[in-house]
Design an enzyme around this catalytic site. Sequence first.
Site, short mmCIF file in Angstrom:
data_model
loop_
_atom_site.label_atom_id
_atom_site.label_comp_id
_atom_site.label_asym_id
_atom_site.label_seq_id
_atom_site.Cartn_x
_atom_site.Cartn_y
_atom_site.Cartn_z
N LYS A 75 35.91 72.05 43.74
CA LYS A 75 34.71 71.91 44.55
C LYS A 75 33.49 72.13 43.66
CE LYS A 75 32.61 73.70 48.82
NZ LYS A 75 32.79 74.68 49.92
N GLY A 116 36.44 64.41 49.03
CA GLY A 116 35.55 64.58 50.19
C GLY A 116 34.26 65.23 49.75
N ASP A 149 34.22 78.06 62.08
CA ASP A 149 34.12 76.59 62.05
C ASP A 149 35.51 75.96 62.15
OD1 ASP A 149 32.77 74.21 62.07
OD2 ASP A 149 32.50 74.09 59.90
N GLY A 151 28.78 70.71 48.73
CA GLY A 151 29.11 70.04 47.48
C GLY A 151 30.18 68.99 47.65
N GLY A 206 30.51 67.39 51.42
CA GLY A 206 29.83 68.01 52.55
C GLY A 206 28.52 68.62 52.10
#
Length: 731
Positions: free
Chosen positions: A435, A414, A532, A419, A416
């Site tokens: 990450k 994934g 979040d 990074g 974002g």
Amino acid sequence: MVFQIILLLCSIYAIFVQAADLAINSSCEERCGTVSIPYPFGIGAGCYLDHWFEVVCNNNDSWAPKPVLKKLDLEVLNISLKNYSQSSRRTVIVNYPTFSICNNGSNSTENMKLENSPFIFSVYDNVFVAMGCDNFATMTSSDGSVTGCASFCDTGKVMNNTRCSGINCCQTTIASNLDAFNTTIKTINSKEPSIEGCKYAFLVEEKWFQAAYPFSNMSTYARVALEWGIPNTSLTIPLPMANWANNGRNRNPEYDCYDSFIPASNPNSSRVSCYCESGFEGNAYLLGGCKDIDECERSNPCSDHNTAGTNGSHCENTYGSYNCSTSGPTKSYGKATMIGLISGGLGLLVILVGGWWSYKLIKKRRMIKQKNIFKRLLKQHLSSHEANVENTKLFNFKDLDKATDHFNVNRILGQGGQGTVYKGMLVDGRIVAVKKCRVIDEGELKEFINEVVILSQINHRNVVKLIGCCLETEVTLLVYEYIPNGTLFQYVNGQIEEFPLTWNMRLRIATEVAGALFYLHSAASSPIYHRDIKSTNILLDEKYRAKVADFGTSRSITVDQTHLTTLVHGTFGYLDPEYFQSSQFTEKSDVYSFGVVLAELLTGEKAISSTRMQESKSLATYFIQSMEENNLFDILDSQVLKEGKKEEIIAVANLAKMCLYLNGKKRPTMKEVAKELEMVQMPQKAHNLQQNYEELEYDRAEMYEPSDAESKSTMSTSSGNVQPLLPYQSA
């Protein structure tokens, strides 16, 4: 050994020949007016990399020539290259069109598209701004993410606004990797008398906007920063980068290259950027373009050298660095290299050993510099927080590079704004998630430090675990435990149809997340607000247990604090309306976001959906309206209807309803939420659930009425799963 030396000598000679052949043609213009035009950009045939980088110098203006990107037809104000010691990114500053309407109502426009180009709109340098009375402006990217904000009128008196903070002007961040978007302007209070004046919505470079606001008048153009990189294909990238692309990583001590970003519209094509290493400066996109910096000539770096003494210490420049001594000149490997190339033979062997030593020294200095910055910022954070960062392992870059197959695009889990996350396997066989953060300066490093400090305070089975990090490169790496079964969002919204979530699994996941948030709010060494919470940040492990993730925006507070006053950050559909109005984030703001997740588990609906009616695009609004109209069982997910007991469903629905109160003081705490969810799962108490969760009165008008029209009204989105936004309506 002799044969290897001969081959290496031939390679060195070939590089010097190529560098001479690739020198920029002296006939190429290096400036247009006051703007410098560095390669890969250029003016005239043979002076630029490809058509995307072609610049036309428009001399029609009698005042000054204007450079224009020919392909995009945008005026260029500045082009920047980045060296190791600089914090700025590779950007092109352009004059970009603004959008406006001068009548009440709504209007939309499709902005310039940058798909398949080397450019994206910089998430770090730009903000989205709305100006004008009762103006609600949004921008929707090609992947469906939405950003917007509302600027309200001050009808009482004329205010001398010096900040864009919600009155006649608002601003918010934009989605990452943005290369195309649509802009929409709507009037908020359509029932109010007509308010004259134009409404504006535009992207703008944040630093310039802060310095220039308020404006004496609006222009049809605004300064916008475009990040740029070279498409990672051997047909288009310059020769220095071709070597990097073919081998996975550049080995030249003068420059380095890396995957800088992946455009949202084309996730299978990365963009490559290069920079001159520490001790060098120049243009890393040209062979031989990075030149050695003579530190001794520019300043006296040895004057305060700890080992060489004070003023009067001798400084001698070396290739990519310098040496300090008190007894005169030291041996210069740079000069020795030139002598060795001329004399050959045994001298060449000495040069090779010296060059290898210099490269190691430069790399070591860069790693020490990065670690020193990390330690200094970490010390500042630790002064006000308790953390156990000593248990955070420091990984070697080579090990992580090998674990991820040189950060192969096929390993991407994934990506974002901060990074890209890769799947990797360590030498001990452990599967991890790595990450790879974007290239960061000291200011952005604080976000990385924040996540390390926050996660080092947490020890909970339902929170994703940080294993360690790597500080050896400019690109920071975080290593997490690998969570194999994706996100809760994928299951709730039917993206993984072969494994539907049962009612019991939904109850268990909700209870686990509630327990993790209760731990963060009440049981951690210092209270932590996640800030979040959403279904895309809830991961499922091999046993489909919940793991709360993404603590990049989380904050730790002192025990006596009741709230945080911050710039509003969150995801549309999950954002607490009270926080949106006041900019004060409390533990009840996390409760509101969790209420939306409960509604998702019950209905299988997205937090924001364009398929619902305009007034019900928000799941929170849609869910509350359905309960008030006694239509709850009409909107439930088929799996919930099939397996859930009526009294259990009503109990969880009422709990979600209480979490979604607009008045934060009326919402339960996460401790109370976790306790009630545990009771729902206790069979012996099931017959009492209906009495425990009686229907509560809910003021429907609160779902739309802003509590303070003069409050700050800035919002941002961080999820590509978010669909068009529901604006605030008058009651």
